[in-house]
Write a protein that holds these residues in place. Sequence first.
Motif, short mmCIF file in Angstrom:
data_model
loop_
_atom_site.label_atom_id
_atom_site.label_comp_id
_atom_site.label_asym_id
_atom_site.label_seq_id
_atom_site.Cartn_x
_atom_site.Cartn_y
_atom_site.Cartn_z
N ALA A 1 -15.68 -18.33 -8.51
CA ALA A 1 -14.36 -18.41 -7.89
C ALA A 1 -13.38 -17.62 -8.74
CB ALA A 1 -13.91 -19.86 -7.76
N ARG A 2 -12.56 -16.80 -8.08
CA ARG A 2 -11.57 -16.00 -8.78
C ARG A 2 -10.23 -16.10 -8.06
NH1 ARG A 2 -16.21 -13.00 -9.83
NH2 ARG A 2 -16.38 -12.30 -11.99
N VAL A 3 -9.18 -16.30 -8.83
CA VAL A 3 -7.82 -16.30 -8.31
C VAL A 3 -7.11 -15.08 -8.86
CG1 VAL A 3 -5.63 -17.54 -8.19
CG2 VAL A 3 -7.79 -18.81 -8.13
N TYR A 4 -6.54 -14.25 -7.97
CA TYR A 4 -5.84 -13.03 -8.36
C TYR A 4 -4.36 -13.17 -8.06
CZ TYR A 4 -10.56 -10.99 -8.06
OH TYR A 4 -11.88 -10.72 -8.20
N ASP A 5 -3.55 -12.73 -8.99
CA ASP A 5 -2.10 -12.62 -8.79
C ASP A 5 -1.73 -11.19 -9.16
OD1 ASP A 5 0.60 -12.87 -8.55
OD2 ASP A 5 0.77 -14.66 -9.79
N VAL A 6 -1.38 -10.37 -8.15
CA VAL A 6 -1.20 -8.93 -8.35
C VAL A 6 0.19 -8.53 -7.89
CG1 VAL A 6 -2.10 -6.63 -7.85
CG2 VAL A 6 -3.66 -8.59 -7.90
N THR A 7 0.87 -7.73 -8.71
CA THR A 7 2.14 -7.11 -8.30
C THR A 7 2.04 -5.62 -8.56
OG1 THR A 7 3.18 -7.43 -10.47
CG2 THR A 7 3.47 -9.18 -8.83
N TYR A 8 2.63 -4.83 -7.67
CA TYR A 8 2.66 -3.38 -7.84
C TYR A 8 3.98 -2.85 -7.31
CZ TYR A 8 1.59 1.58 -7.50
OH TYR A 8 1.64 2.94 -7.65
N GLU A 9 4.63 -2.01 -8.13
CA GLU A 9 5.87 -1.37 -7.73
C GLU A 9 5.76 0.12 -8.01
OE1 GLU A 9 10.61 -1.16 -9.01
OE2 GLU A 9 9.42 -2.95 -9.49
N GLU A 10 6.23 0.94 -7.05
CA GLU A 10 6.20 2.39 -7.21
C GLU A 10 7.53 2.97 -6.76
OE1 GLU A 10 2.67 4.66 -6.09
OE2 GLU A 10 3.96 6.02 -4.97
N GLN A 11 8.09 3.83 -7.61
CA GLN A 11 9.32 4.54 -7.29
C GLN A 11 9.01 6.03 -7.27
OE1 GLN A 11 12.53 3.45 -9.90
NE2 GLN A 11 12.41 1.28 -9.39
N SER A 12 9.26 6.63 -6.12
CA SER A 12 8.95 8.04 -5.90
C SER A 12 10.18 8.74 -5.37
CB SER A 12 7.78 8.16 -4.90
OG SER A 12 7.64 9.47 -4.43
N ALA A 13 10.22 10.05 -5.55
CA ALA A 13 11.36 10.83 -5.07
C ALA A 13 11.27 11.11 -3.58
CB ALA A 13 11.45 12.15 -5.83
N VAL A 14 10.15 10.81 -2.94
CA VAL A 14 9.97 11.18 -1.54
C VAL A 14 9.69 10.00 -0.63
CG1 VAL A 14 9.19 13.50 -2.11
CG2 VAL A 14 7.52 11.65 -1.94
N LEU A 15 9.50 8.81 -1.19
CA LEU A 15 9.22 7.64 -0.38
C LEU A 15 10.14 6.50 -0.80
CD1 LEU A 15 5.31 7.55 -0.32
CD2 LEU A 15 6.82 8.18 1.55
N PRO A 16 10.39 5.55 0.09
CA PRO A 16 11.15 4.37 -0.31
C PRO A 16 10.41 3.61 -1.41
CG PRO A 16 10.95 4.49 2.08
CD PRO A 16 10.04 5.54 1.52
N VAL A 17 11.15 2.82 -2.17
CA VAL A 17 10.55 2.02 -3.24
C VAL A 17 9.54 1.05 -2.63
CG1 VAL A 17 10.98 0.31 -5.03
CG2 VAL A 17 12.55 2.23 -4.73
N PHE A 18 8.35 1.04 -3.18
CA PHE A 18 7.34 0.08 -2.74
C PHE A 18 7.25 -1.02 -3.77
CE2 PHE A 18 3.09 -1.69 -2.79
CZ PHE A 18 2.89 -2.02 -1.46
N ASP A 19 7.32 -2.26 -3.32
CA ASP A 19 7.25 -3.42 -4.21
C ASP A 19 6.45 -4.49 -3.51
OD1 ASP A 19 7.55 -5.35 -6.10
OD2 ASP A 19 9.73 -5.42 -6.07
#
Length: 645
Positions: free
Chosen positions: A310-328
Amino acid sequence: VGVSPALSGELIVRGSRGDGFHVLLDGISIYNQNHFFGLFDAFNADALQTVGLFTGVAPAEYPAPPGGTVAFQTRSGSHADVRLSAHASPTAVSATGEGPLGDGRGSWLVSARHSILGMGGLGNDDLIGQGLGVDRATGPTPANVREIDRPWFRPGPPSARFFDVHATAEWESTGGHRWSLSTYAGGDVAEQGGERLSIDADPTPRERFLNRDVVDTTAVETSDRWGNVGASLRWRAPMGGRAVSDLTAAVSRYYSRYETDDFLYVRPRLRQLSAFYSAFRNDNELLETSLTHRVVAAASSLTWTGGYAARVYDVTYEEQSAVLPVFDGSQQSLQTDAFAQADIDARPVDLHLGARVHYFSQGEYLRISPRVQMRVGDDRPVSVGAGYSRNHQFLHRLELMNDVSSPVWVPSTAEQPPSTVDHVTAGIYATPTRSTALQVEGYWKNQRNVRLHETVTRLRRTDDSVLLNPWSVENDALARGIEVLARQRIGPVSATAAYTLSRADVTPADGSGTRPADWDRRHQVTARIAWSAGDRASAHATWTLASGAPNAYNALLDRFEPDRLGPYHRLDLGTTLRGSVGAMEWTLHGSVFNAYDRDNPWYRDPVPALRPDGFDRDDRPDLGFALVDVYDLGIRPSLSVSVRW
């Protein structure tokens, strides 16, 4: 194992990208197995006992995503007395201590390593710049493009460091119960600043009207950092005389941050390249908590393994690019697996049957991974074998095109299904004498739902991605190949020769058609000769030749760009000497990477250059971009010393 540049953290095995591997250290999931962009292992070899690489049909007790599983095991400390060792090289220093616990029923081991990359005079400054990608060696610009009469990048002082620490303790009771505690911590920090020639981001109205680019000087900074800490507690208990219970609880926390003011965005426009520099950043955190229980039972010709995980994952990812909206994005997921494996030794047939059932909470995916492998005549001069497996991947590694940043990981979701791979392999193996071995293996590997970052799928496109994710999901990859290997030993000398004919294609989700994968190498030859004089001395030479990598710009600029880059070949040398002075043992190891200093093309990328279409009304040249080859590392000698007492 496919050829990859020195500054690459990927392990390409049978057409699977590096993200397809599950790396384990004493049951702890490790999400970056390399220091400094692949130049150094994230594990100190002084602390390791064994390494298992499963590239074909892995046992059912391992999750075995599309690429396979790499399982490391920390060695036990000495049960007899306290021992110390130290190691030094131009890049790092390390020390290891070990000794008994109590009356010798237990042991401990601590091993730590820290880099000295930041020390001047050791040839490390240019290595840092190349690793971060801010000052890599490149080939000449095309003949019809004028080079800029001043450096287009002036590097500032670099800074880099890495470390790793292993600590383990073991104890065995009088009843045969064994307890072991293992911990690991490792990480990198690399930074490089400088000044870059670029296009003025805020041109005047006249310059905008004339559609002219203006040369500007911009201060830029690039940094990359990551860290992984983890711990596992393992309990092994006998169950009668023929079975063992093995319970492992583990936790692993990984983080990475890559940020640069100097990211190059490229977009084809009318069969020409439109490019500009701007900022880019991504942040990733992953916390995994796991519990794995397996029971192994053995009979005369049958070994049975069963259990659950059994595995529990807690993942966050944020990306800031000059050509796309901020992904969070942030997500918590639960994955539960049940597995069973039967290993049957009925000479001349060796049969392995297994299956793993997965449940993943996001999307409520229920998947089955069957595995079967058979070998006939393993105890005879000639044997044959075949295998099939289907595996699934629920965590995915994203990679930027031509930027060797630390890995970032994102999970499957209800809208983005897990990756799946079907792997078929077959081979014939011959050992006519004890010193001669020959084998031929073929494989076919079909992967679905491969994650590709938007910089890879469309050369840093500037249109919005589906659901505003900076990656695409429904990409397919097909790899197939034939591997031939011959090995001969004559006294203290052994020689190995290997040839692989392979092909790896990707069919992107955007409908642009099938193309060679970035990691595709049609032909690969490896020749190695090694000499050993017992424990006192050894030496080896390894020569590698491979077809050139596919040129990512060919599909968009096919009239001007070749299909592939130039061939890749290099010679690596190494020698080891061992001796002792009293109670102290010493080891001297020397090596040379790329001994004849070959400029091996790694990839192609635009660099600033003067456009051939003249000057503007103020006699100021237009700054454009020209595609050039970017080279892998040149000659790199190294010398290290180890002492043990």
